[in-house]
Write an enzyme that holds these catalytic residues in place. Structure first.
Site, PDB file in Angstrom:
ATOM      1  N   HIS A  23      -7.770  -5.665   0.156  1.00 50.38           N
ATOM      2  CA  HIS A  23      -6.581  -4.811   0.204  1.00 50.38           C
ATOM      3  C   HIS A  23      -5.402  -5.422   0.968  1.00 50.38           C
ATOM      4  O   HIS A  23      -4.256  -5.085   0.705  1.00 50.38           O
ATOM      5  CB  HIS A  23      -6.940  -3.460   0.831  1.00 50.38           C
ATOM      6  CG  HIS A  23      -5.813  -2.480   0.860  1.00 50.38           C
ATOM      7  ND1 HIS A  23      -5.165  -2.041  -0.287  1.00 50.38           N
ATOM      8  CD2 HIS A  23      -5.186  -1.847   1.903  1.00 50.38           C
ATOM      9  CE1 HIS A  23      -4.218  -1.190   0.046  1.00 50.38           C
ATOM     10  NE2 HIS A  23      -4.206  -1.055   1.355  1.00 50.38           N
TER      11      HIS A  23
ATOM     12  N   ASP B  98      -9.727  -5.034  -4.541  1.00 53.21           N
ATOM     13  CA  ASP B  98      -9.122  -4.094  -3.598  1.00 53.21           C
ATOM     14  C   ASP B  98      -9.958  -2.810  -3.552  1.00 53.21           C
ATOM     15  O   ASP B  98     -10.054  -2.096  -4.544  1.00 53.21           O
ATOM     16  CB  ASP B  98      -7.690  -3.772  -4.045  1.00 53.21           C
ATOM     17  CG  ASP B  98      -6.906  -2.993  -2.991  1.00 53.21           C
ATOM     18  OD1 ASP B  98      -7.529  -2.226  -2.231  1.00 53.21           O
ATOM     19  OD2 ASP B  98      -5.680  -3.155  -2.943  1.00 53.21           O
TER      20      ASP B  98
ATOM     21  N   SER C 186       0.826  -1.198   0.000  1.00 51.14           N
ATOM     22  CA  SER C 186       0.000   0.000   0.000  1.00 51.14           C
ATOM     23  C   SER C 186       0.870   1.262   0.000  1.00 51.14           C
ATOM     24  O   SER C 186       1.688   1.442  -0.896  1.00 51.14           O
ATOM     25  CB  SER C 186      -0.973  -0.053   1.177  1.00 51.14           C
ATOM     26  OG  SER C 186      -1.978   0.917   1.069  1.00 51.14           O
TER      27      SER C 186
END
Length: 382
Positions: free
Chosen positions: A356, A317, A230
């Protein structure tokens, strides 16, 4: 006598006569009051409805005022937007002692503290490979540092925003990587967890460079990989670009749920949905990020990276849209800097539900890493 009786009768009749008149008046008065009472009864529900509508209208006006005020606050105070990018003040899970990784089921992990700069201290966790678990019990920091020179590859893990190095999904990934035979070294950037300092892109990048150099000073010829997740992918490409510029690249770079750059990610983030079509969205919300010196330009960095690259991204995601990871792959795959290195993109289907941060659950992950990193080691040694 008869006249007297007649007068008495007349007086009696006069006295009695008004009675029916009073009764009639009372009846008419009652008839006049009845509709008035009915009107009052009807007015009460109408009054309640009017009061409810008035309160609802006040609430709508207040929410509209807040909605319009927020963009101006963000524009006038760019630090607000920086806070929303880093989310370092969100510490999840709460009430954990980062000095005790064993409380999170990591009995083969040691907690360190390193000092990248004066007045900056960062907390580090070092998890040894599963083969060393039994030997790790009760050992001190020096023993853990010495094991970095054993014949096991090392992964430097750079986490995303919010939370700490003790986040649940992060801990689960450490366990998976450890079981596959990797040392896992992770840390909290300055301003996160129990690390001391103020967060910034420059500071986060410097912290990661410091830990990488610390690992390399102890790992000998063992491969060292960098894994970013991320927001950590932005830190990872910043670091690897600098390492490549000084000709000391890692053996491979792994990006999990990456974006192209922070502006595109902010525009696509679910938090921005309610403002995405607000007039001047870029000026109000995206320009303050740039003003704060936050870029995390993965799409630019990959043009200067010379090492194997693996991108992992789940199609479902909700935080970093899948198309941004794919776009980054397309940029890297056509970059001349990767012409001698492997660039691979691995999607995870929506039905798997990895979203995610749950790619570590994939039963295919060990095979993917074994095949990719095996080739990377081969490229490194040849």
């Amino acid at each position: 006598m008869r006249k007297r009786n007649e007068s008495v009768t007349v007086e009696h009749e006069r006295a009695a006569a008004p009675a029916p008149l009073d009764k009639g008046c009372s009846l008419r008065h009652s008839l006049r009051l009845a509709p008035a009472a009915a009107d009052a009864g009807m007015k009460r529900p109408l009054g309640r409805r009017h009061g409810l509508w008035f309160r609802l209208r006040k609430l709508i006006i207040w929410l509209l005022g807040v909605y319009i005020t927020i963009p101006f606050l963000v524009k006038l105070c760019p630090a607000i937007q920086a806070k929303l990018v880093f989310l370092n003040f969100v510490r999840v899970p709460y009430f954990i002692d980062l000095k005790r990784p064993q409380d999170q089921g990591l009995n083969h992990t040691c907690n360190y503290y390193l000092q990248p700069e004066e007045d900056v201290t960062i907390g580090v966790w070092h998890t040894v490979p599963a083969a060393l678990w039994k030997n790790a019990r009760g050992k001190d920091q020096l023993w853990f540092e010495d094991t970095l020179g054993s014949s096991h590859p090392v992964i430097l893990y750079l986490h995303g925003n919010a939370g700490t190095r003790g986040g649940d999904h992060r801990v689960e990934l450490y366990k998976v990587l450890s079981s596959l035979g990797y040392h896992v070294v992770t840390f909290d950037y300055r301003g996160w967890g129990d690390s001391v300092g103020s967060p910034s892109e420059r500071g986060m990048t410097y912290d990661a460079l410091h830990v990488f150099d610390w690992i390399k000073a102890r790992s000998g010829d063992n491969p060292v990989y960098i894994w970013g997740h991320s927001l950590g992918t932005g830190v990872a490409t910043n670091v690897v670009r600098r390492l490549c510029e000084r000709e000391t690249p890692p053996d491979a770079l792994i990006l999990e749920s990456p974006f192209t750059n922070i502006r595109e990610e902010a525009r696509s983030h679910p938090f921005s949905v309610i403002y995405r079509y607000f007039p001047g969205f870029d000026w109000f919300f995206l320009d303050p990020i740039t003003t704060s010196g936050i870029k995390f330009a993965n799409d630019e960095n990959v043009k200067y990276i010379s090492c194997s690259l693996l991108i992992l991204h789940a199609e479902d995601d909700p935080v970093v849209p899948f198309h941004l990871g794919k776009k980054l792959y397309n940029i890297a795959a056509t970059s001349r800097s990767f012409r001698d290195y492997k660039v691979q993109f691995v999607p995870f289907h929506t039905d798997l539900g990895y979203r995610h941060k749950y790619i570590y659950r994939s039963p295919e992950l060990p095979r993917i890493l074994r095949e990719f990193l095996g080739k990377s080691e081969h490229e490194h040694h040849h």
